[in-house]
Scaffold this motif. Structure first.
Motif, PDB file in Angstrom:
ATOM      1  N   GLY A 273       0.798  -1.221   0.000  1.00 27.05           N
ATOM      2  CA  GLY A 273       0.000   0.000   0.000  1.00 27.05           C
ATOM      3  C   GLY A 273       0.831   1.271   0.000  1.00 27.05           C
ATOM      4  N   LEU A 274       2.087   1.178   0.410  1.00 25.67           N
ATOM      5  CA  LEU A 274       2.983   2.329   0.408  1.00 25.67           C
ATOM      6  C   LEU A 274       3.486   2.680  -0.992  1.00 25.67           C
ATOM      7  CD1 LEU A 274       5.080   1.476   3.591  1.00 25.67           C
ATOM      8  CD2 LEU A 274       3.554   3.448   3.325  1.00 25.67           C
ATOM      9  N   ARG A 275       3.277   1.782  -1.952  1.00 21.58           N
ATOM     10  CA  ARG A 275       3.699   1.957  -3.344  1.00 21.58           C
ATOM     11  C   ARG A 275       5.191   2.307  -3.457  1.00 21.58           C
ATOM     12  NH1 ARG A 275       2.003   6.158  -5.437  1.00 21.58           N
ATOM     13  NH2 ARG A 275       1.123   7.211  -3.617  1.00 21.58           N
ATOM     14  N   PRO A 276       6.051   1.491  -2.851  1.00 20.22           N
ATOM     15  CA  PRO A 276       7.486   1.799  -2.885  1.00 20.22           C
ATOM     16  C   PRO A 276       8.102   1.487  -4.246  1.00 20.22           C
ATOM     17  CG  PRO A 276       7.148  -0.343  -1.875  1.00 20.22           C
ATOM     18  CD  PRO A 276       5.769   0.218  -2.146  1.00 20.22           C
ATOM     19  N   ASP A 277       9.215   2.130  -4.545  1.00 17.61           N
ATOM     20  CA  ASP A 277      10.007   1.703  -5.691  1.00 17.61           C
ATOM     21  C   ASP A 277      11.346   1.113  -5.242  1.00 17.61           C
ATOM     22  OD1 ASP A 277      11.280   4.053  -4.969  1.00 17.61           O
ATOM     23  OD2 ASP A 277      10.861   5.114  -6.832  1.00 17.61           O
TER      24      ASP A 277
END
Length: 345
Positions: free
Chosen positions: A129-133
Motif C-alpha cells: 500500500g505504500l507503493r514503494p520503488d
C-alpha cells in the motif's frame, strides 16, 4: 514451432551470415553509441547482484521504504548521502547518535502511518500500500513470506526493487566488518547516482580510522566488553554481549580486543553472571538502543562486578549507531581508542 533460446540464437547468427538483413549497419552502431552515451550521462541503468538476485534500476528511487530489522544502518546511510527526501516510510531508530542532528533527523522522517506487526516491522499488505520503488531490509528475513512480509518477487511485480544489506543474505552478522559499511554506502551511491558522495564519505572514514590506528599501534590491547544496555536476547543474565561481528573490527582498529570473543561462535554470547564475573574486563562499551541513559547501565555493571579493572578505573564509553553497520564507524573507532589509550591523544 517453439525454438529454445540457444537454438534461436544460433539460427539468427546463421541467417546473418547468409544475408545482409542483419549485418552490423551504421544505424545499429549509432543506436548502440547513443544508448551507451545516455547511460553514461545519467548513470542508469544500474544493476546490483544482491543475495543472488539481480536488481536493475533505470532511475533513482523516489519512494523508499526502510524496514526496521533492529537496525539504523540503512536510514543513516541514506541521510549521510543526502537522500532523506526519498524516504516515504522509515521504521528504524536508535533514539541516539554520535552524529549531531542525526537522531532528530531520523525522528522527523515519515513512518507511513501504518500498523506494524509483532516484529515491529511492515506487514505485506501495508508494504504494498505504500507503493514503494525500493525497499531496504537488513536481512532476507524482511522479505520472508512465512513471517507475513512482502517477498522480493511480490515487490518486483508492483515495480519495486529490493535490497538486503551486506552480510544479511545469510543473516549472519558475525562476519561483518567496517568494509561492509563501506559496501552499503557504495551500493546506495550507485543506486541513487551519488557515487561521488559515497566515495568521499568512505575516503574520509578510512583516513580518520588510519590516523587513530596509527596512534595506538604497538600499544597493549585491553579486553573490552561490548553489549546493549537493558536488552535480553537469550535465557541467561547477559544475552546481549557481543562475541563477534563489526564490533570486533572496530575494537581492533581502536587498539583493543573483545573480552568475550571465545565465548561463542555467533554474534552474541548468551552468558551467565558467573561467566561474566570470571572474565577480566578492562573496559566497557555500552551500546544504546532507545535507552535514554546508557551511562546508568554502565555504572550498574561496575557496581555488580567491582573486581573488574574497568570498574576500578571507571573505564567505559556509551555509543549507539557508530558501533554497528552504518556510515559512522570512524567515530566509534576514535571514541573507543581515546577511552582505551588516552595518553596517545
Amino acid at each position: 514451432m517453439s525454438i529454445n533460446r540457444p537454438a534461436a540464437a544460433a539460427l539468427a547468427a546463421a541467417l546473418c551470415l547468409l544475408t545482409a538483413a542483419c549485418g552490423s549497419s551504421s544505424d545499429d552502431k549509432a543506436s548502440d553509441s547513443t544508448t551507451e552515451a545516455a547511460a553514461s550521462k545519467t548513470g542508469y541503468p544500474v544493476t546490483l547482484d544482491n543475495c543472488g538476485q539481480k536488481q536493475t534500476f533505470r532511475k533513482a528511487p523516489s519512494r523508499v521504504v526502510v524496514m526496521n530489522g533492529a537496525s539504523v544502518a540503512e536510514v543513516s546511510t541514506l541521510l549521510a548521502l543526502g537522500l532523506g527526501d526519498r524516504i516515504v516510510a522509515n521504521e528504524q531508530g536508535y533514539g541516539m547518535s554520535e552524529v549531531a542532528g542525526r537522531a532528530a533527523a531520523i525522528k522527523k522522517l515519515p513512518t507511513g502511518d501504518i500498523k506494524l506487526n509483532d516484529a515491529y516491522d511492515i506487514p505485506r499488505e501495508a508494504m504494498l500500500g505504500l507503493r514503494p520503488d525500493l525497499v531496504l531490509s537488513v536481512t532476507t528475513y524482511g522479505f520472508d513470506q512465512k513471517n507475513g512480509f512482502a517477498t522480493r518477487e511480490q515487490l518486483k511485480q508492483v515495480g519495486a526493487n529490493s535490497y538486503v544489506s551486506p552480510q544479511g543474505c545469510d543473516d549472519d552478522p558475525s562476519k561483518m566488518t567496517v568494509a561492509d559499511s563501506y559496501q552499503l554506502l557504495r551500493d546506495m551511491g550507485k543506486v541513487f547516482n551519488v557515487s561521488d558522495r559515497a566515495e568521499k564519505l568512505i575516503a574520509a572514514s578510512e583516513k580518520n580510522i588510519a590516523a587513530v590506528s596509527d596512534k595506538v599501534k604497538g600499544e597493549k590491547k585491553p579486553k573490552v566488553m561490548v553489549l546493549f544496555s537493558n536488552m535480553t536476547m537469550g535465557g541467561n543474565d547477559f544475552s546481549s554481549v557481543f562475541a563477534h561481528g563489526i564490533v570486533n573490527d572496530i575494537l581492533a582498529k581502536a587498539g583493543g580486543a573483545n573480552a568475550f570473543e571465545s565465548a561463542a561462535k555467533t554474534t552474541f554470547a548468551d552468558l551467565s553472571k558467573e561467566k561474566v564475573a570470571a572474565t577480566d574486563v578492562d573496559a566497557v562499551v555500552v551500546m544504546s538502543y532507545n535507552d535514554p541513559d546508557p551511562a546508568a547501565y554502565a555504572k550498574k555493571l561496575f557496581k555488580e562486578f567491582p573486581q573488574w579493572p574497568a570498574a576500578r578505573n571507571n573505564t567505559y564509553v556509551t555509543l549507539s549507531d557508530s558501533m554497528y553497520l552504518g556510515p559512522s564507524n570512524d567515530l566509534a573507532v576514535e571514541k573507543v581508542a581515546k577511552m582505551l589509550h588516552p595518553d596517545a591523544f
